[in-house]
Write a protein that holds these residues in place. Structure first.
Motif, PDB file in Angstrom:
ATOM      1  N   THR A  15       0.819  -1.219   0.000  1.00  0.00           N
ATOM      2  CA  THR A  15       0.000   0.000   0.000  1.00  0.00           C
ATOM      3  C   THR A  15       0.856   1.273   0.000  1.00  0.00           C
ATOM      4  N   LYS A  91      -1.026  -9.083  -5.248  1.00  0.00           N
ATOM      5  CA  LYS A  91      -0.683  -7.769  -4.684  1.00  0.00           C
ATOM      6  C   LYS A  91       0.796  -7.444  -4.888  1.00  0.00           C
ATOM      7  N   LYS A  94       1.373  -6.537  -8.450  1.00  0.00           N
ATOM      8  CA  LYS A  94       0.965  -5.153  -8.737  1.00  0.00           C
ATOM      9  C   LYS A  94       1.989  -4.153  -8.223  1.00  0.00           C
ATOM     10  N   LEU A  95       2.555  -4.471  -7.040  1.00  0.00           N
ATOM     11  CA  LEU A  95       3.568  -3.579  -6.459  1.00  0.00           C
ATOM     12  C   LEU A  95       4.803  -3.518  -7.364  1.00  0.00           C
ATOM     13  N   GLU A  97       4.948  -4.229 -10.528  1.00  0.00           N
ATOM     14  CA  GLU A  97       4.511  -3.583 -11.774  1.00  0.00           C
ATOM     15  C   GLU A  97       4.496  -2.058 -11.615  1.00  0.00           C
ATOM     16  N   ARG A  98       3.952  -1.624 -10.471  1.00  0.00           N
ATOM     17  CA  ARG A  98       3.855  -0.198 -10.180  1.00  0.00           C
ATOM     18  C   ARG A  98       5.260   0.415 -10.170  1.00  0.00           C
ATOM     19  N   TYR A  99       6.204  -0.330  -9.579  1.00  0.00           N
ATOM     20  CA  TYR A  99       7.576   0.173  -9.516  1.00  0.00           C
ATOM     21  C   TYR A  99       8.227   0.204 -10.910  1.00  0.00           C
ATOM     22  N   HIS A 101       6.975   0.228 -13.771  1.00  0.00           N
ATOM     23  CA  HIS A 101       6.285   1.152 -14.651  1.00  0.00           C
ATOM     24  C   HIS A 101       6.531   2.601 -14.257  1.00  0.00           C
ATOM     25  N   GLY A 102       6.616   2.833 -12.943  1.00  0.00           N
ATOM     26  CA  GLY A 102       6.605   4.214 -12.458  1.00  0.00           C
ATOM     27  C   GLY A 102       7.952   4.852 -12.181  1.00  0.00           C
ATOM     28  N   ASN A 133       8.009  -4.148 -19.804  1.00  0.00           N
ATOM     29  CA  ASN A 133       8.084  -2.810 -19.208  1.00  0.00           C
ATOM     30  C   ASN A 133       9.205  -1.956 -19.806  1.00  0.00           C
TER      31      ASN A 133
END
Ligand SMILES: Nc1nc2c(ncn2[C@@H]2O[C@H](COP(=O)(O)OP(=O)(O)O)[C@@H](O)[C@H]2O)c(=O)[nH]1
Ligand SMILES: [Mg+2]
Length: 206
Positions: A15, A91, A94-95, A97-99, A101-102, A133
């Motif tokens: 989160t 989860k 996604k974490l 992926e978020r990293y 990607h971001g 990515n």
């Protein structure tokens, strides 16, 4: 690189807001127990900075290690831990992926594969995911000390073919026991993180 200072600066769970670091980052991915924490300890020449354990699956966070205030080593959550429920796996996925990607500072992703074994389904998925990515994963074949010298080429080929790596992909045999591969990984990381600076310096000198 001479390690003067290293500290675990940021720990991110599922989160968490990911940090907007201003220095280059390199990330390490791999299955639980592949030797990721041991590799990070070897790279920064510390015995127990990153926790190593024979109980896989415990460190399910993204850990940012600040090295000399010049760059970050980023420890991604290990995958393939069977006892974890599917919902948790998603989860973490996604974490990660978020990293991937971001991050604005991510210069390279290293994927660790145990040199003794053929890559598994999760390794293949991770490899493709990193490529998807926009990164070209560099493979680190861990636990080199566990095989005979005469086996190295054969095992490297097994990894190359198992992952169907893109042409030109580097596979670096590595051992946290003997420290074989440490210099090679550092050379790569420095050229990926500081190439522009070096070029600027040479231009200044000229
Ligand atoms: N022989 C040998 N054992 C290793 C090496 N790297 C890691 N290990 C062992 O493998 C286990 C898992 O290592 P760890 O670094 O915690 O893996 P992680 O889960 O990927 O972070 C530990 O018992 C380590 O001592 C290596 O290069 N050689
Ligand atoms: Mg670990």
């Amino acid at each position: 690189m001479v390690i003067k200072q290293v500290n675990l600066e940021t720990v991110c769970g599922i989160t968490s807001v990911l940090p907007k670091n201003q220095k280059p980052e390199v990330a390490f991915a791999g299955k639980s127990n592949v030797g990721k924490s041991s590799l990070i300890n070897s790279l920064v020449n510390r015995k127990a900075l990153a926790r190593t354990s024979s109980q896989p699956g415990k460190t399910q966070t993204i850990n940012f290690y600040n090295v000399n205030e010049t760059m970050y080593l980023v420890d991604l959550p290990g995958y393939g831990y069977a006892k974890v429920p599917q919902s948790e796996k998603e989860k973490w996925g996604k974490l990660i992926e978020r990293y991937l990607h971001g991050s604005q500072q991510l210069r390279a992703v290293f994927l660790l594969i145990d040199i003794r074994h053929e890559p598994g389904a999760n390794d293949k998925i991770m490899y493709e995911w990193i490529c998807h990515n926009g990164y070209e994963p560099i493979i680190i074949a861990t636990k080199l000390d566990k095989i005979k010298r005469s086996q190295i080429q054969k095992q490297v080929k097994l990894i190359r073919e198992g992952l169907k790596v893109r042409p030109g992909t580097q596979i670096i045999p590595f051992s946290s026991e003997t420290k074989q591969g440490v210099a090679e990984v550092w050379n790569l990381m420095e050229s990926l993180c500081f190439a522009e600076e070096k070029q600027a310096e040479t231009q200044d000198e000229a």
